[in-house]
Motif scaffolding. Structure first.
Motif, PDB file in Angstrom:
ATOM      1  N   LEU A 284      -9.176  -3.897  -0.354  1.00  0.00           N
ATOM      2  CA  LEU A 284      -7.794  -4.887   0.504  1.00  0.00           C
ATOM      3  C   LEU A 284      -8.103  -5.873   0.027  1.00  0.00           C
ATOM      4  N   PRO A 285      -6.837  -6.481  -0.815  1.00  0.00           N
ATOM      5  CA  PRO A 285      -7.425  -7.603  -1.386  1.00  0.00           C
ATOM      6  C   PRO A 285      -6.907  -9.094  -0.909  1.00  0.00           C
TER       7      PRO A 285
ATOM      8  N   ALA B 119      -6.262  -7.495  11.699  1.00  0.00           N
ATOM      9  CA  ALA B 119      -7.623  -6.522  12.167  1.00  0.00           C
ATOM     10  C   ALA B 119      -7.436  -5.179  12.455  1.00  0.00           C
ATOM     11  N   LYS B 120      -6.072  -5.071  13.589  1.00  0.00           N
ATOM     12  CA  LYS B 120      -5.549  -3.755  13.738  1.00  0.00           C
ATOM     13  C   LYS B 120      -5.560  -2.701  12.209  1.00  0.00           C
ATOM     14  N   THR B 121      -5.260  -2.756  11.034  1.00  0.00           N
ATOM     15  CA  THR B 121      -5.101  -2.932  10.318  1.00  0.00           C
ATOM     16  C   THR B 121      -6.303  -1.968   9.272  1.00  0.00           C
TER      17      THR B 121
ATOM     18  N   ARG C 203      -8.139   0.596  11.672  1.00  0.00           N
ATOM     19  CA  ARG C 203      -7.432   2.117  10.981  1.00  0.00           C
ATOM     20  C   ARG C 203      -8.081   2.412   9.682  1.00  0.00           C
ATOM     21  N   ILE C 204      -8.036   1.710   8.879  1.00  0.00           N
ATOM     22  CA  ILE C 204      -8.453   2.138   7.567  1.00  0.00           C
ATOM     23  C   ILE C 204      -9.375   2.549   7.133  1.00  0.00           C
ATOM     24  N   ARG C 205     -10.579   1.353   7.928  1.00  0.00           N
ATOM     25  CA  ARG C 205     -12.273   1.892   7.539  1.00  0.00           C
ATOM     26  C   ARG C 205     -12.317   3.514   8.625  1.00  0.00           C
TER      27      ARG C 205
ATOM     28  N   LEU D 246     -11.063   5.951   6.312  1.00  0.00           N
ATOM     29  CA  LEU D 246     -11.464   6.994   4.845  1.00  0.00           C
ATOM     30  C   LEU D 246     -12.969   7.081   5.790  1.00  0.00           C
ATOM     31  N   ASP D 247     -13.443   6.852   7.171  1.00  0.00           N
ATOM     32  CA  ASP D 247     -14.518   7.048   7.410  1.00  0.00           C
ATOM     33  C   ASP D 247     -15.529   6.499   5.934  1.00  0.00           C
ATOM     34  N   ALA D 248     -15.201   4.613   5.552  1.00  0.00           N
ATOM     35  CA  ALA D 248     -15.875   5.019   4.447  1.00  0.00           C
ATOM     36  C   ALA D 248     -17.480   5.080   4.127  1.00  0.00           C
TER      37      ALA D 248
END
Length: 487
Positions: free
Chosen positions: A134-135, A167-169, A172-174, A177-179
């Motif tokens: 996410l650049p 911050a919400k984005t 949500r992405i984290r 992905l459950d990275a």
């Protein structure tokens, strides 16, 4: 003439022969120019620059690009994904709008994966990892090249309340992905140094704490091991120029919380490097160290690293100046005093926030024996005198260019009176400051004062300091980026 000590680009060299070299990293470093994204070469990049690069990448069938959110001012946020492995790695950059070094490096990394080189290494990485970039998380801040978002908040202190859409984005992405690994990519002040050394903390790392006790579980321990590997790599190219960021727990910060949520999180802070105002050398170090980390994660070789080596990375300290003058003589009320001076040059954004000019000021004085400078001189035996105003008024740009700037500097002049119409800009490219007819030199040496003065030895000008730049009067035009205009 006294010797000037410069922290020059020669710092970027191979470490001692006793250090074990990483062949992959060494080859990346040597071939970096093959992957550097040439359309972005300055830090003040905008959302439109990112969109143009994403458009160019859309033809790459191995990449998946998706819009994942919007900023407050409705600028799009994008996630770029590649690889087919079971281990998810999430990298996000420019949470702070004026911290763009890693954003540039991300596009270099994408060029690496889209190249025909390093086939075996890329195959290993992409077979074992699923990588997500996410650049530019804070494009509204990037538009004005400012830290905070359009709401005026620090996105990196919004992990709990989640007030901002940025911050919400990120949350949500984290979560989606459950990275397994996360890279939190930032910039820090160029005035940080590796503790008790003169070397800048060009890259600083942190495995953020997930609680006040700063405990180390497997998640945080894995982040530490990856950092140990990255530090080993960087010591090949920037020996002694790596620092370790403070790990006090901050319950509102994303790095600390993402670590707590189960993603091994590596904070990377891009600091300073001599004669690198646009951080292109530091961008290169990001490129090499991040790819080296991805390879270590893909091969699981990071697991063999010793966590205790993480603690051996020097702490960040903030003891660097752009210019340090040691032991000069300053006369006040008829008495001589010995002072060290620390001078910094601030960047002032111009209209559009794409370019800037410098203003140099004294930021500290006294005993600065525990501090360092990107440039520093032993000024013992030299006396400080304020710059004089050239008596003849200049009425045109052509007339100004006829002046011999070097000769004026040798005579102790720091200012030139000019016609009022020549005072409309904020800065000048002439090596002396431009002033109005009624301008008077503000004498009195105090932190906060503009740095325009001369160092004399045996009655002769040894150095000029003009707008914070240390100047040999014979080379003034090449040593001063800009001077100031005083109305």
């Amino acid at each position: 003439m006294k010797k000037v000590l410069w922290l020059v680009a020669g710092l970027l060299m191979t470490a001692g022969s006793s250090a074990q070299k990483d062949a992959f990293a060494e080859k990346l470093f040597e071939n970096y120019s093959d992957f550097k994204e040439e359309s972005i070469t300055k830090r003040r990049i905008k959302h439109e620059n990112v969109l143009a690069l994403l458009e160019d990448l859309e033809s790459d069938k191995d990449l998946q690009i998706q819009k994942v959110g919007e900023s407050i001012e409705r600028r799009s946020l994008h996630l770029i994904s590649l690889g087919s492995g079971d281990t998810d790695v999430f990298l996000w950059s420019q949470m702070h709008g004026d911290e763009s070094t890693a954003t540039m490096a991300i596009f270099d990394i994408l060029n690496f994966f889209n190249s025909d080189e390093f086939q075996s290494e890329k195959e290993e990485i992409l077979k074992n990892l699923r990588i997500h970039f996410l650049p530019m998380l804070n494009p509204d801040g990037a538009e004005k090249f400012t830290r905070r978002n359009a709401l005026g908040i620090d996105v990196n202190r919004d992990a709990l309340r989640l007030q901002s859409p940025e911050a919400k984005t990120l949350k949500r992405i984290r979560d989606s992905l459950d990275a397994d690994f996360g890279f939190n990519l930032h910039d820090q002040s160029k005035y940080y140094n590796a503790e008790r050394t003169e070397k800048p903390a060009t890259i600083s790392f942190l495995a953020p704490a997930y609680n006040y006790e700063k405990e180390i579980n497997e998640v945080r321990g894995n982040a530490m091991k990856v950092i140990v590997k990255m530090n080993e790599v960087l010591q090949q190219f920037a020996p002694g120029q790596v620092g370790r960021y403070n790990d006090d727990f901050e319950p509102r910060a994303f790095g600390d919380n993402i670590q707590r949520w189960g993603t091994s999180t590596i904070l990377i802070e891009s600091g300073g490097y001599p004669e690198d105002p646009e951080k292109q050398e530091i961008r290169k170090l990001n490129f090499v160290s991040i790819l080296s980390a991805l390879k270590a994660i893909a091969s699981e070789s990071y697991k063999a690293e010793d966590i205790s080596a993480y603690e051996n990375i020097p702490n960040n300290d903030r003891m660097l100046f752009d210019l340090k003058l040691k032991g000069l003589t300053y006369e006040l009320n008829g008495k001589p005093y010995v002072l060290d001076l620390g001078v910094n040059r601030s960047e002032n954004d111009l209209e559009g926030n794409s370019e800037f000019y410098y203003s140099g000021r004294i930021v500290d004085q006294g005993d600065l024996s525990t501090s360092y400078g990107y440039k520093q001189i032993d000024a013992s035996g030299m006396s400080l005198e304020y710059g004089k105003i050239y008596a003849n008024k200049i009425n045109s740009e052509n007339e100004l260019q006829q002046l011999d700037a070097g000769k004026l500097l040798q005579q102790g002049y720091a200012y030139v009176k000019v016609e009022a119409s020549m005072l409309d800009n904020k800065y000048s490219n002439f090596p002396l400051n431009l002033v109005s007819e009624d301008f008077e030199v503000n004498k009195g040496l105090q932190p906060g004062k503009d740095a325009n003065f001369f160092l004399y030895e045996n009655g002769e000008v040894e150095y000029a300091v003009i707008n914070g730049f240390l100047v040999d009067p014979n080379k003034a035009e090449s040593q001063i980026r800009n001077t100031l205009i005083y109305k």
